[in-house]
Design a protein around this motif. Structure first.
Motif, mmCIF file in Angstrom:
data_model
loop_
_atom_site.group_PDB
_atom_site.id
_atom_site.type_symbol
_atom_site.label_atom_id
_atom_site.label_comp_id
_atom_site.label_asym_id
_atom_site.label_seq_id
_atom_site.Cartn_x
_atom_site.Cartn_y
_atom_site.Cartn_z
ATOM 1 N N ASP A 22 -5.891 3.736 -13.186
ATOM 2 C CA ASP A 22 -6.366 2.937 -12.044
ATOM 3 C C ASP A 22 -6.754 3.853 -10.888
ATOM 4 O O ASP A 22 -7.765 3.637 -10.213
ATOM 5 N N GLN A 80 0.846 -1.199 0.000
ATOM 6 C CA GLN A 80 0.000 0.000 0.000
ATOM 7 C C GLN A 80 0.877 1.242 0.000
ATOM 8 O O GLN A 80 1.882 1.299 0.682
ATOM 9 N N TRP A 109 -10.353 4.213 -9.073
ATOM 10 C CA TRP A 109 -10.489 3.970 -7.637
ATOM 11 C C TRP A 109 -11.098 5.190 -6.940
ATOM 12 O O TRP A 109 -11.983 5.046 -6.095
ATOM 13 N N PRO A 163 -4.616 1.421 -2.481
ATOM 14 C CA PRO A 163 -4.482 -0.045 -2.433
ATOM 15 C C PRO A 163 -3.513 -0.579 -3.488
ATOM 16 O O PRO A 163 -3.272 0.079 -4.506
ATOM 17 N N PRO A 164 -2.975 -1.780 -3.259
ATOM 18 C CA PRO A 164 -1.943 -2.346 -4.131
ATOM 19 C C PRO A 164 -2.350 -2.497 -5.589
ATOM 20 O O PRO A 164 -1.511 -2.412 -6.479
ATOM 21 N N GLY A 165 -3.616 -2.742 -5.882
ATOM 22 C CA GLY A 165 -4.041 -2.947 -7.257
ATOM 23 C C GLY A 165 -4.047 -1.692 -8.112
ATOM 24 O O GLY A 165 -4.219 -1.765 -9.321
ATOM 25 N N VAL A 166 -3.877 -0.541 -7.470
ATOM 26 C CA VAL A 166 -3.891 0.735 -8.193
ATOM 27 C C VAL A 166 -2.469 1.028 -8.654
ATOM 28 O O VAL A 166 -1.612 1.384 -7.853
ATOM 29 N N ARG A 167 -2.226 0.844 -9.972
ATOM 30 C CA ARG A 167 -0.850 0.923 -10.472
ATOM 31 C C ARG A 167 -0.584 2.099 -11.394
ATOM 32 O O ARG A 167 0.554 2.511 -11.543
#
Length: 86
Positions: free
Chosen positions: A34, A1, A38, A26-30
């Protein structure tokens, strides 16, 4: 994170209701795309501010970037409305 300072300018600031905030992303937001996706899920004020995400410009640490730019290592991300001529 990741913890990133987000800054909003012009009518984005008015719609979101603040000039800046520090968020844990969060980790999935690159990428910028993204991040915008989000943010839109965070509430009606964000959905309103980012409804036309295609016209909103972003800068990572004061450098303008594209939507697919990775945000890893960013300290500050700014969002700007399109520049209007005139």
């Amino acid at each position: 994170q990741m913890t990133i300072t987000l800054r909003y300018f012009a009518w984005l600031r008015e719609r979101v209701g603040r000039a800046e905030e520090v968020l844990d992303v969060p980790p999935g937001v690159r990428t910028i795309a993204d991040l915008v996706h989000w943010l839109r899920e965070r509430g009606p004020e964000y959905a309103n501010a980012f409804e036309r995400a295609d016209v909103i410009r972003a800068a990572i640490d004061h450098t303008h970037v594209g939507r697919e730019t990775p945000i890893a290592g960013a300290r500050e991300i700014g969002f700007f409305p399109p520049v209007t001529g005139g």
